[in-house]
Design a protein around this motif. Structure first.
Motif, mmCIF file in Angstrom:
data_model
loop_
_atom_site.group_PDB
_atom_site.id
_atom_site.type_symbol
_atom_site.label_atom_id
_atom_site.label_comp_id
_atom_site.label_asym_id
_atom_site.label_seq_id
_atom_site.Cartn_x
_atom_site.Cartn_y
_atom_site.Cartn_z
ATOM 1 N N ALA A 104 73.736 39.346 27.290
ATOM 2 C CA ALA A 104 73.219 40.703 27.490
ATOM 3 C C ALA A 104 73.846 41.344 28.723
ATOM 4 O O ALA A 104 74.134 42.557 28.733
ATOM 5 N N THR A 105 74.082 40.547 29.755
ATOM 6 C CA THR A 105 74.741 41.056 30.959
ATOM 7 C C THR A 105 76.166 41.501 30.641
ATOM 8 O O THR A 105 76.633 42.535 31.127
ATOM 9 N N MET A 106 76.855 40.728 29.831
ATOM 10 C CA MET A 106 78.204 41.111 29.432
ATOM 11 C C MET A 106 78.193 42.429 28.658
ATOM 12 O O MET A 106 79.048 43.293 28.867
ATOM 13 N N LEU A 107 77.215 42.595 27.776
ATOM 14 C CA LEU A 107 77.117 43.846 27.025
ATOM 15 C C LEU A 107 76.863 45.017 27.966
ATOM 16 O O LEU A 107 77.431 46.102 27.802
ATOM 17 N N ALA A 108 76.030 44.806 28.979
ATOM 18 C CA ALA A 108 75.762 45.859 29.962
ATOM 19 C C ALA A 108 77.027 46.236 30.727
ATOM 20 O O ALA A 108 77.161 47.379 31.186
ATOM 21 N N GLU A 109 77.971 45.297 30.872
ATOM 22 C CA GLU A 109 79.249 45.583 31.520
ATOM 23 C C GLU A 109 80.214 46.320 30.594
ATOM 24 O O GLU A 109 81.307 46.696 31.001
ATOM 25 N N GLY A 110 79.825 46.484 29.328
ATOM 26 C CA GLY A 110 80.682 47.154 28.363
ATOM 27 C C GLY A 110 81.480 46.208 27.492
ATOM 28 O O GLY A 110 82.347 46.642 26.726
ATOM 29 N N THR A 111 81.201 44.901 27.574
ATOM 30 C CA THR A 111 81.919 43.920 26.764
ATOM 31 C C THR A 111 81.353 43.898 25.360
ATOM 32 O O THR A 111 80.195 43.515 25.152
ATOM 33 N N THR A 112 82.153 44.300 24.390
ATOM 34 C CA THR A 112 81.722 44.262 22.989
ATOM 35 C C THR A 112 82.390 43.144 22.209
ATOM 36 O O THR A 112 82.024 42.893 21.067
ATOM 37 N N GLY A 113 83.386 42.484 22.793
ATOM 38 C CA GLY A 113 84.055 41.373 22.137
ATOM 39 C C GLY A 113 84.470 40.333 23.154
ATOM 40 O O GLY A 113 84.745 40.657 24.316
ATOM 41 N N HIS A 125 75.565 50.100 16.304
ATOM 42 C CA HIS A 125 74.242 50.310 16.898
ATOM 43 C C HIS A 125 74.392 51.052 18.230
ATOM 44 O O HIS A 125 75.130 50.609 19.114
ATOM 45 N N PHE A 126 73.665 52.136 18.395
ATOM 46 C CA PHE A 126 73.713 52.908 19.630
ATOM 47 C C PHE A 126 72.702 52.329 20.610
ATOM 48 O O PHE A 126 71.495 52.304 20.358
ATOM 49 N N LEU A 127 73.198 51.838 21.755
ATOM 50 C CA LEU A 127 72.359 51.160 22.747
ATOM 51 C C LEU A 127 72.518 51.844 24.097
ATOM 52 O O LEU A 127 73.528 51.648 24.786
ATOM 53 N N PRO A 128 71.554 52.674 24.504
ATOM 54 C CA PRO A 128 71.629 53.288 25.840
ATOM 55 C C PRO A 128 71.670 52.226 26.926
ATOM 56 O O PRO A 128 71.069 51.142 26.773
ATOM 57 N N ARG A 129 72.343 52.516 28.006
ATOM 58 C CA ARG A 129 72.477 51.537 29.090
ATOM 59 C C ARG A 129 71.115 51.095 29.599
ATOM 60 O O ARG A 129 70.909 49.911 29.891
ATOM 61 N N GLN A 130 70.159 52.029 29.682
ATOM 62 C CA GLN A 130 68.833 51.663 30.173
ATOM 63 C C GLN A 130 68.180 50.610 29.292
ATOM 64 O O GLN A 130 67.480 49.718 29.768
ATOM 65 N N GLN A 131 68.411 50.699 27.990
ATOM 66 C CA GLN A 131 67.839 49.723 27.063
ATOM 67 C C GLN A 131 68.426 48.341 27.302
ATOM 68 O O GLN A 131 67.706 47.336 27.337
ATOM 69 N N ILE A 132 69.744 48.273 27.478
ATOM 70 C CA ILE A 132 70.393 46.978 27.714
ATOM 71 C C ILE A 132 69.927 46.399 29.047
ATOM 72 O O ILE A 132 69.629 45.200 29.152
ATOM 73 N N ASP A 133 69.851 47.248 30.084
ATOM 74 C CA ASP A 133 69.389 46.777 31.392
ATOM 75 C C ASP A 133 67.968 46.235 31.304
ATOM 76 O O ASP A 133 67.626 45.236 31.955
ATOM 77 N N SER A 134 67.139 46.867 30.487
ATOM 78 C CA SER A 134 65.756 46.412 30.324
ATOM 79 C C SER A 134 65.723 45.036 29.667
ATOM 80 O O SER A 134 64.945 44.155 30.066
ATOM 81 N N VAL A 135 66.585 44.816 28.678
ATOM 82 C CA VAL A 135 66.666 43.504 28.030
ATOM 83 C C VAL A 135 67.119 42.444 29.025
ATOM 84 O O VAL A 135 66.577 41.333 29.061
ATOM 85 N N VAL A 136 68.108 42.786 29.857
ATOM 86 C CA VAL A 136 68.581 41.850 30.879
ATOM 87 C C VAL A 136 67.440 41.456 31.813
ATOM 88 O O VAL A 136 67.247 40.268 32.131
ATOM 89 N N GLU A 137 66.668 42.444 32.253
ATOM 90 C CA GLU A 137 65.562 42.158 33.171
ATOM 91 C C GLU A 137 64.503 41.283 32.504
ATOM 92 O O GLU A 137 63.944 40.376 33.135
ATOM 93 N N GLN A 138 64.230 41.528 31.230
ATOM 94 C CA GLN A 138 63.253 40.701 30.524
ATOM 95 C C GLN A 138 63.734 39.266 30.394
ATOM 96 O O GLN A 138 62.967 38.309 30.591
ATOM 97 N N LEU A 139 64.995 39.091 30.043
ATOM 98 C CA LEU A 139 65.550 37.739 29.921
ATOM 99 C C LEU A 139 65.600 37.035 31.270
ATOM 100 O O LEU A 139 65.371 35.820 31.360
ATOM 101 N N LEU A 140 65.894 37.794 32.316
ATOM 102 C CA LEU A 140 65.930 37.212 33.658
ATOM 103 C C LEU A 140 64.539 36.740 34.075
ATOM 104 O O LEU A 140 64.379 35.647 34.634
ATOM 105 N N ALA A 141 63.538 37.542 33.777
ATOM 106 C CA ALA A 141 62.166 37.180 34.137
ATOM 107 C C ALA A 141 61.697 35.953 33.364
ATOM 108 O O ALA A 141 60.881 35.163 33.867
ATOM 109 N N ALA A 142 62.201 35.774 32.153
ATOM 110 C CA ALA A 142 61.776 34.652 31.317
ATOM 111 C C ALA A 142 62.626 33.408 31.519
ATOM 112 O O ALA A 142 62.315 32.347 30.959
ATOM 113 N N ALA A 143 63.706 33.506 32.323
ATOM 114 C CA ALA A 143 64.626 32.373 32.496
ATOM 115 C C ALA A 143 63.932 31.217 33.198
ATOM 116 O O ALA A 143 63.155 31.428 34.138
ATOM 117 N N PRO A 144 64.187 29.987 32.764
ATOM 118 C CA PRO A 144 63.561 28.819 33.401
ATOM 119 C C PRO A 144 64.088 28.605 34.813
ATOM 120 O O PRO A 144 65.190 29.022 35.147
#
Length: 522
Positions: A130-139, A503-522
């Motif tokens: 998800a962090t890579m996607l937030a950086e603009g990495t699609t492949g 799929h159209f993904l606003p940057r705020q949406q991707i950042d929100s997913v990153v934060e959720q995954l970060l909060a849930a990380a062991p």
């Protein structure tokens, strides 16, 4: 599994020490953890992308890296994950069955492609993806695989959902002495990996005759081969043999030895032994042992910065090679790369953390927040040891990195194709935008840098009909930027939205997913 991909003699030194250490500790102790893991591990669930709705983005400036052009006032229409049309907004008829977004004069560029990553090996793979996607990495090109990862891909079990880049390619097991100890073995292993679905072959270190056979046999199987260079093979020899992609500027001091006015003398002083003692590599359990988490855990701290394992002799050899740099020798070597179309993935961001580890940037790098607490502690400990190295050693490392930047410019100016990669995520700061910054520091223009991450990956993969441009018929993997990327590489990070597989993904949406995954990380 040995996952991290580091540079030359350092890597070999680390593995030698680990090999001897494991044997000394006893095989019984090494067997326990992998057995428990294999008995308790469950295959990951099947993951798939949801269906896409038709999409229209109006009033944008389409940037074409192929010719450097800007086309303002355009509309991009997407259907079924592909770009259906790119036309002037004023000439594009309205349609009621399509989701329409106001582009507000933003800049549209193809999605970025990270051509050297190890993300699928990470415990926190979903977070880093998800962090890579937030950086603009699609492949992305995954640079190490194994039988399980290849099977997971075939079964759709890799974590490549909506908030992850697409997988452009993945190898099987890395070619090492235990699975490629002879010409016959390397043929068998490459054939086996192809049958399992590997897209290319990744080579770390093998004997000289095995190296050349690996290149030829991979090509016979219709596969590219990429990776490190064994110390017994010079960069020009690898290029002439058809080595497809050289990672990390060849690893270690190999480029600088061949670029030296004292090449013959320095080459005679190289350590030409393999990464582990021959007797150990030939033991029946060696390959299995090096694929377990036991060895991975043992080497984790050493691999944070392999430069810390360099002997004084290897540092001295590096210094002599750098000090005796010959423009004539370098020009001849680079000519071989250009004539053989030997692609280069410098991974400057990784070399920087290795050779400039005492830079203030790494005092409290934002990347650290994504790493487990123990990894952060290990990183800081290793960095403190680096800063305590003798001043002349650190000066040699700074010289190494400065010369690496200059070499990248030489490569580019000579027409050698360059790919962008980070060698991350791993235990070090390895963000894509730092790589952009370093490529610019090497002297590449913003358009040049943009090509290393868009059109060049498309050309390397033979997919120019599907990727590398925002045009009709291309895969719908592109970015909306707030600022003109051709003006400054800093603008590459001004990502307003990512379109991933339609799929159209606003940057705020991707950042929100990153934060959720970060909060849930062991």
């Amino acid at each position: 599994m040995i996952a991290k991909d580091e540079t030359g003699p350092t890597r070999r030194t680390v593995l030698k020490r680990v090999g001897l250490g494991v044997v000394g500790a006893g095989v019984v102790a090494a067997v326990g953890v992998p057995v428990v893991k294999n008995l308790t591990r469950r295959d990951p669930p099947v993951t798939s992308l949801p269906r896409t709705a038709p999409l229209r983005i109006d009033q944008v400036t389409v940037v074409d890296p192929r010719d450097g052009s800007r086309s303002p006032g355009m509309t991009v229409v997407v259907r079924d994950g592909r770009i259906a049309s790119v036309s002037a907004t004023k000439d594009t008829p309205a349609a009621k069955d399509i989701w329409t977004i106001a582009g507000a004069d933003r800049f549209v560029v193809p999605g970025y492609n990270n051509m050297h990553t190890h993300v699928l090996q990470e415990e926190r793979a979903s977070l880093f993806l998800a962090t890579m996607l937030a950086e603009g990495t699609t492949g992305m090109r995954q640079m190490a695989g194994d039988d399980d990862l290849l099977r997971y891909r075939a079964e759709g079990r890799l974590p490549l959902g909506l908030h992850a880049p697409g997988l452009l390619g993945m190898p099987g097991d890395l070619l090492m002495p235990w699975n490629a100890g002879s010409v016959e073995e390397v043929r068998e292993e490459i054939t086996r990996q192809k049958d399992l679905g590997a897209d290319f072959v990744k080579l770390i270190s093998v004997d000289r005759d095995v190296f050349f056979e690996a290149v030829e046999w991979a090509h016979r199987q219709g596969l590219k081969i990429a990776g490190h260079l064994p110390p017994s093979v010079s960069p020009s020899e690898a290029a002439r043999a058809g080595y497809d992609s050289m990672e990390h500027l060849g690893t270690g001091s190999c480029l600088w030895i061949e670029s030296s006015s004292q090449e013959e003398t320095l080459r005679g002083q190289q350590d030409l032994t393999g990464p582990v003692p021959g007797w150990f590599a030939n033991l029946p359990f060696a390959g299995w042992l090096f694929s377990t988490d036991v060895v991975t855990n043992m080497t984790a701290k050493m691999l944070i910065n392999p430069a810390m394992s360099n002997s004084p002799e290897s540092v001295g050899l590096m210094r002599r090679a750098l000090d005796s740099f010959s423009e004539t020798a370098a020009r001849e070597m680079v000519r071989h790369f250009a004539e053989s179309s030997t692609w280069q993935t410098p991974t400057l961001v990784r070399l920087r953390t290795q050779y400039l580890a005492d830079h203030p940037e790494y005092d409290d790098h934002p990347w650290m927040k994504m790493l487990p607490a123990r990894t952060v502690s290990d990183f800081r400990e290793v960095r403190a040891r680096f800063t305590a190295l003798p001043a002349d050693t650190r000066a040699t490392y700074r010289q190494y990195y400065d010369m690496s930047l200059r070499m990248v410019k030489r490569l580019h100016d000579a027409g050698v194709p360059i790919l962008t990669g980070t060698d991350g995520p791993g235990t070090n700061p390895a963000d894509l935008h730092t790589e952009f910054r370093e490529l610019a520091a090497a002297g590449l223009r913003p358009l040049d840098v943009l090509r290393t991450v868009t059109t060049e990956p498309a050309a390397y993969l033979g997919r120019t009909d599907r990727m590398g441009a925002v045009a009709a018929g291309m895969d719908a993997d592109f970015l909306l930027l707030d600022s003109d990327p051709l003006e400054d590489v800093k603008n590459f990070a001004s990502i307003a939205a990512v379109v991933r597989a339609g799929h159209f993904l606003p940057r705020q949406q991707i950042d929100s997913v990153v934060e959720q995954l970060l909060a849930a990380a062991p």
